[in-house]
Design an enzyme around this catalytic site. Sequence first.
Site, PDB file in Angstrom:
ATOM      1  N   LEU A 283       0.866  -1.169   0.000  1.00 34.41           N
ATOM      2  CA  LEU A 283       0.000   0.000   0.000  1.00 34.41           C
ATOM      3  C   LEU A 283       0.910   1.229   0.000  1.00 34.41           C
ATOM      4  O   LEU A 283       1.980   1.213   0.604  1.00 34.41           O
ATOM      5  CB  LEU A 283      -0.906   0.029   1.245  1.00 34.41           C
ATOM      6  CG  LEU A 283      -1.933  -1.089   1.395  1.00 34.41           C
ATOM      7  CD1 LEU A 283      -2.709  -0.917   2.700  1.00 34.41           C
ATOM      8  CD2 LEU A 283      -2.890  -1.132   0.214  1.00 34.41           C
ATOM      9  N   ASP A 284       0.468   2.291  -0.648  1.00 36.16           N
ATOM     10  CA  ASP A 284       1.234   3.527  -0.626  1.00 36.16           C
ATOM     11  C   ASP A 284       1.366   4.031   0.801  1.00 36.16           C
ATOM     12  O   ASP A 284       0.538   3.717   1.672  1.00 36.16           O
ATOM     13  CB  ASP A 284       0.559   4.593  -1.490  1.00 36.16           C
ATOM     14  CG  ASP A 284       0.476   4.199  -2.953  1.00 36.16           C
ATOM     15  OD1 ASP A 284       1.316   3.390  -3.382  1.00 36.16           O
ATOM     16  OD2 ASP A 284      -0.427   4.701  -3.646  1.00 36.16           O
ATOM     17  N   LYS A 285       2.370   4.847   1.033  1.00 30.92           N
ATOM     18  CA  LYS A 285       2.635   5.357   2.384  1.00 30.92           C
ATOM     19  C   LYS A 285       1.388   5.946   3.030  1.00 30.92           C
ATOM     20  O   LYS A 285       1.067   5.646   4.191  1.00 30.92           O
ATOM     21  CB  LYS A 285       3.732   6.426   2.316  1.00 30.92           C
ATOM     22  CG  LYS A 285       3.983   7.144   3.627  1.00 30.92           C
ATOM     23  CD  LYS A 285       4.938   8.314   3.466  1.00 30.92           C
ATOM     24  CE  LYS A 285       5.075   9.101   4.755  1.00 30.92           C
ATOM     25  NZ  LYS A 285       5.933  10.303   4.584  1.00 30.92           N
TER      26      LYS A 285
END
Length: 346
Positions: free
Chosen positions: A168-170
């Site tokens: 997942l993106d940050k």
Amino acid sequence: MCASPGRPRPVAPPDDAAADAEIETDSPVETEVETRECVVAAAQHGLRLDKVLVALAPEFSRSWLQQLIVRGQVRVDDAVQATASRRLKAGQVLQVALLPTAESLAFRPEPMTLAVVHEDSQLLVIDKPAGLVVHPAPGHWSGTLLNGLLAHHAGAAALPRAGIVHRLDKDTSGLMVVAKTLPAMTALVRQIAAREVRRLYLALAHGRVPWAQASIDAPIGRDPVSRLRMAVVAGGKPARTDVERLAVWEPAAAAPSGGPAESPVSALRCRLHTGRTHQIRVHLASKGHPLVADALYGGRPLLGLSRQALHAAELAFSHPGDGRACAFEAPLPADLAAAWALVVPG
């Protein structure tokens, strides 16, 4: 000539964090550092200091060796050097303390609190908070989920990426499955590749999304203008996102300050069929509906949100051990829940 005496000795990982940006900090660390030394050969007379260092330590990049010069780790005839372009003379004694790069220290255990939704001998499912980076990368060499997994269970050290099979993106929150054994990792990767893992996201996007349901099937690749972004591009990798509109928030005619009215916001449920980098963000932005507060793709802060309005809410797959159906849900975190309540009635 100066030559490397071999690969550097293994470096014991330090106890404290060693990076705050793209290079390590100057904080002292408890680590074994190799020092290499050589006498500048006649053939190297007149060469730049950094070029001779490359010959002495070829397994390190020239840019990192230049950083070591800046940090006072290089000496010529026992005098600390500060200029990479200094020309050396035959017979001079060159020394360098080979501090480990931030990247080499990245894969080490760092205890952290993980929101574990489920765990067994084969896998664990976590609810990742926004702000947590999944995997070490430039600018984030420590404090990542991978570091936490290495501390969470001993078997993570023997697995590629500590068992991480998808990311997942940050600033995206929500569910991730992580393998704890190599057979489980292989099985989960195969399920993802075969599009057998069900991943549903909740999102808030700018504008009044015109379709109640739609499938965005458009290839994604690196943005030809900005290397930080992805984009819908010809020749990109196939990518498909199913989008369902759940509700639309209509703002007041004018902002409280008397300025122009805010744009509407659509609450969406998105299903990934592929897992390209930034896929949902890119697909929605390509249709003129960037996520709220997603600055990289044109979104603006709104409804109290300062990070991209995206949450991995549901995750389902077949257990790699016995094949049983596994399904998990994660509630919206507080910031996104408050914004969501303004858009979705009830």
